[in-house]
Motif scaffolding. Structure first.
Motif, PDB file in Angstrom:
ATOM      1  N   ILE C  66       0.850  -1.193   0.000  1.00 42.41           N
ATOM      2  CA  ILE C  66       0.000   0.000   0.000  1.00 42.41           C
ATOM      3  C   ILE C  66       0.891   1.251   0.000  1.00 42.41           C
ATOM      4  O   ILE C  66       1.888   1.292   0.732  1.00 42.41           O
ATOM      5  N   GLY C  67       0.544   2.216  -0.838  1.00 44.41           N
ATOM      6  CA  GLY C  67       1.337   3.439  -0.938  1.00 44.41           C
ATOM      7  C   GLY C  67       0.988   4.412   0.175  1.00 44.41           C
ATOM      8  O   GLY C  67      -0.035   4.272   0.854  1.00 44.41           O
ATOM      9  N   TYR C  68       1.840   5.408   0.356  1.00 41.48           N
ATOM     10  CA  TYR C  68       1.617   6.389   1.419  1.00 41.48           C
ATOM     11  C   TYR C  68       0.281   7.104   1.258  1.00 41.48           C
ATOM     12  O   TYR C  68      -0.498   7.226   2.207  1.00 41.48           O
ATOM     13  N   ASP C  69       0.013   7.563   0.042  1.00 40.07           N
ATOM     14  CA  ASP C  69      -1.226   8.317  -0.183  1.00 40.07           C
ATOM     15  C   ASP C  69      -2.455   7.469   0.135  1.00 40.07           C
ATOM     16  O   ASP C  69      -3.449   7.978   0.670  1.00 40.07           O
ATOM     17  N   ASP C  70      -2.377   6.176  -0.186  1.00 40.53           N
ATOM     18  CA  ASP C  70      -3.515   5.295   0.090  1.00 40.53           C
ATOM     19  C   ASP C  70      -3.684   5.043   1.586  1.00 40.53           C
ATOM     20  O   ASP C  70      -4.805   4.941   2.074  1.00 40.53           O
ATOM     21  N   VAL C  71      -2.567   4.933   2.305  1.00 38.29           N
ATOM     22  CA  VAL C  71      -2.673   4.774   3.765  1.00 38.29           C
ATOM     23  C   VAL C  71      -3.357   5.997   4.359  1.00 38.29           C
ATOM     24  O   VAL C  71      -4.279   5.888   5.180  1.00 38.29           O
ATOM     25  N   VAL C  72      -2.917   7.167   3.929  1.00 37.42           N
ATOM     26  CA  VAL C  72      -3.518   8.410   4.434  1.00 37.42           C
ATOM     27  C   VAL C  72      -5.011   8.424   4.103  1.00 37.42           C
ATOM     28  O   VAL C  72      -5.850   8.708   4.970  1.00 37.42           O
ATOM     29  N   ARG C  73      -5.327   8.093   2.863  1.00 41.40           N
ATOM     30  CA  ARG C  73      -6.733   8.116   2.431  1.00 41.40           C
ATOM     31  C   ARG C  73      -7.574   7.161   3.285  1.00 41.40           C
ATOM     32  O   ARG C  73      -8.635   7.528   3.784  1.00 41.40           O
ATOM     33  N   GLU C  74      -7.072   5.942   3.485  1.00 40.43           N
ATOM     34  CA  GLU C  74      -7.818   4.946   4.270  1.00 40.43           C
ATOM     35  C   GLU C  74      -8.041   5.426   5.702  1.00 40.43           C
ATOM     36  O   GLU C  74      -9.137   5.290   6.251  1.00 40.43           O
TER      37      GLU C  74
END
Lengths: 324, 78, 293
Positions: C66-74
């Motif tokens: 999982i990418g950083y942006d996706d972790v933040v989004r989740e």
């Protein structure tokens, strides 16, 4: 079984990536500091890259084999010798029952890794065989190895005569100077522009008061933004104090004016800021740096740091090995 | 040929047991076999640098507090 | 202050720190623990683990999954779906720990510190002075009256940072300066506004005034109450210190030694932040459960 004749300096069993899943109870991951060299040692002997192997620090162990085995030694050059004859590094080698492998003091680099086909079969604790020496968790009886102990090894095959070509090995340096990647954050907004420039443009000396919990750095003063002074009093009295927060592995933790890089056996939380974080791809350099050597920091983005880690993982595969 | 005492491991070399205390040995002092002439610090631990044989400590080759490599010559014995 | 939106701070290539505010306030810890529980339930691919602290949550993720942006989004999405902190409900075990207050072991430790390192007012008396209490018996009554909230664990694995849930029992104390080089295993102490129990004999800086004979750390990992871990507590647990006599302390210690000690753990309760806040306002303190360090 492998018998420990001399233990060396806190030589310990580690696996990769170590003890995940217990950070919220305060357990660090542990695991090898230079996981690049560590994984290659395992791959050489036909193990999974993360299988349990030995980490040797500055002064290596002397081991005697009570059964035939295929082994590999990677990482720092500790002048390994088998029954007194120079033992080739970065290669899988067959050793016979009764032979003795001796590692000396680290000449180039700081940490060497020994993998044995089948891998060490010490008891798992919280899902990992890694040693967390400070709290007595994992490894052999919770600690680094001791003279007289017998280290259990699982059955394994392994092909002797394989070699890691130069281009897939970490470039362990001899000039006492390292460039370590860092990512900004989480608390970089506590440091003012002058402080950030000083951090990135200075040579930091690695203190001898460094171990697997933290790498202490000596260098110039830090200066702070208003955030470090205008804060509720429960943050603490020092500019670098913050309400206790979770610490990422690799955090450059500012205890007063002294930066400490929190490494594999480091604390999970505490009350100091972490203006920068060393990403996993640069940990092999920390593992190979010695007291008194110079560290320079190079700012990279999170994406670049993640890319570097992937590039290292790509090198740690069997397909890259050649015949010796 | 003077005999050289080598660093047993890489680290920082100290001539004193602690900053407040006197050096273990001065240049010109007699040294017994197995006697400590300095310490090397690595990983928050101190390791003694010991004379292998008795003799006279002719001179130190590294300064107090200096970084040393493994097997680097630390002192000359006569 | 409590931030209107949590702050998402990158921390290297595998961690994210989520900050909910910048003060010591139980509400912030409830938010951190609420988000940790929501993340565990959502079982997001690539999220390895989370660790709550007083006012923040550290997220450990695997960047190849999982990418950083996706972790933040989740985590932004999860945090928004939690709604108000009032709506947070957490599984919370309650541990009753036999506690010998004003015990001889912490007293001996304090005496030793005074004799060898620095003179100081003995710890229980210092707590009486600092908090305007009548005497040490008042300290014992007050300290044992509240349940304590496990806000986070750290410093040593299994060492809990505890906040008194009853605002009337919130005591504060300065930390030792310089710290102690030794603290008896099982000692109970207070520093700033946080309480703790020392899992093993370690250096420490909290004022100490009681001791429990019951292990909260076990390197063998074989005690059933520890549920497979090497330490007893998890974030979101609650602890009640039950005052016992020396005789009861010795009996419990004996039972521990003979491996027949049974922990008293209540596992059927949920911690409901709304109900807690209502109760806090009822007992006449600030409804946001603010504490000062």
């Amino acid at each position: 079984m492998i018998k420990v004749l001399k233990a060396g300096l806190e030589t310990s069993i580690q696996d990769y990536p170590g003890r995940y899943g217990y950070w919220n109870q305060g357990f660090p991951p542990s695991g090898p500091m230079d996981s690049w060299s560590f994984r290659l040692a395992n791959v050489l002997v036909g193990n999974l890259p993360g299988a349990a192997g030995l980490e040797c620090q500055f002064l290596g162990p002397t081991l005697s084999f009570d059964a035939d085995a295929v082994i590999a030694v990677t990482g720092a050059d500790m002048r390994p010798a088998l029954d007194g004859e120079p033992f080739p590094m970065w290669q899988s080698v067959a050793v016979r029952a009764g032979q003795t492998l001796a590692l000396g003091a680290a000449r180039v680099g700081g940490r060497a890794y020994i993998a044995v086909a089948g891998a060490f079969a010490n008891e798992e604790k919280l899902g990992s065989r890694s040693t967390f020496n400070k709290a007595g968790v994992g490894g052999i009886d919770g600690h680094s190895i001791k003279a007289g102990q017998e280290l259990p090894v699982a059955e394994g095959g392994g092909t002797p005569g394989l070699l890691v070509p130069n281009e897939h090995r970490p470039d362990i340096r001899t000039d006492r100077s390292w460039t370590i990647e860092v990512c900004a954050g989480p608390n970089d907004d506590w440091i003012d522009e002058a402080g950030k420039e000083r951090f990135l443009n200075s040579a930091w000396t690695l203190s001898a008061k460094s171990d697997r919990t933290g790498f202490r750095l000596e260098g110039p003063e830090w200066t702070f933004t208003e955030k470090a002074y205008k804060k509720p009093k429960e943050h603490g009295s020092l500019p670098s104090n913050i309400i206790d927060q979770g610490y990422p592995m690799g955090a450059i933790n500012l205890a007063g004016q002294t930066p400490i890089i929190l490494v594999n056996d480091g604390p999970s939380m505490g009350g100091f800021i972490n203006p920068y974080t060393v990403p996993s791809a640069a940990f092999w350099k920390l593992g190979q740096a010695k007291p008194g050597e110079r560290l320079h920091f190079r700012l990279v983005s999170v994406a670049e740091a993640q890319h570097l880690a992937k590039e290292i993982a790509k090198r740690c595969v069997r397909e890259n090995l050649v015949n010796a | 040929m003077p005999k050289r005492l080598l660093a047993p491991l890489p680290g920082l070399f100290y001539r004193r047991p602690s900053p407040e205390e006197a050096p273990f040995k001065q240049e010109g002092d007699a040294v017994a076999a197995g006697e400590t002439i300095g310490l090397i610090e690595a990983m928050k631990s101190f390791f003694p640098v010991e004379a292998e044989t008795a003799g006279k400590l002719a001179r130190f080759l590294v300064q107090d507090g200096e970084t040393v490599d493994a097997d680097q010559a630390i002192a000359e014995m006569e | 202050m409590i931030y209107e939106q949590p702050k998402f701070l990158p921390a290297g290539d595998r961690y994210l720190l989520i900050e909910f505010g910048n003060e010591m306030n139980l509400e912030l810890n409830f938010m951190a623990q609420g988000l940790a529980a929501a993340a565990a339930a959502a079982n997001i691919k690539g999220v390895i683990e989370t660790a709550p602290c007083f006012a923040s949550l550290l997220v450990h993720y695997e960047p190849t999954l999982i990418g950083y942006d996706d972790v933040v989004r989740e985590f932004f999405r999860l945090s928004a779906s939690l709604g108000s902190s009032e709506d947070i409900e957490l599984e919370s075990r309650l541990f009753y720990l036999p506690t010998h207050y004003l015990d001889p072991w912490t007293k001996a430790c304090v005496d030793d510190y005074c004799a060898k390192i620095a003179r100081k007012v003995p710890d229980p008396e210092l707590l009486v002075q600092e908090n305007g209490l009548e005497d040490v018996n008042h300290l014992v009554r007050l300290h044992s009256s509240s349940e304590y909230w496990v806000a986070s664990l750290g410093f040593w694995p299994g060492l809990p940072f505890l906040m008194a849930l009853d605002p009337r029992a919130r005591l504060t104390a300065p930390k030792y300066n310089p710290p102690r080089t030794h603290t008896p295993e099982g000692a109970i102490g207070l520093g700033g506004a946080a309480n703790s129990i020392y899992p093993v004999a370690t250096p420490g800086g909290y004022q100490i005034f009681a001791r429990t004979p019951v292990p909260i750390w076990d390197a063998t990992g074989k005690r059933s109450a520890f549920e497979g871990s090497l330490c007893l507590f998890r974030p979101g647990d609650r602890i009640k210190f039950v005052p016992v006599t020396r005789e009861d302390y010795d009996a419990a210690e004996e039972a521990v030694k003979e491996e027949r000690y049974e922990y008293t753990i209540v596992e059927y309760q949920k911690f409901v932040v709304r109900n807690y806040n209502n109760w806090v306002s009822k007992v006449g303190e600030a409804s946001n459960a603010r504490v000062s360090a």
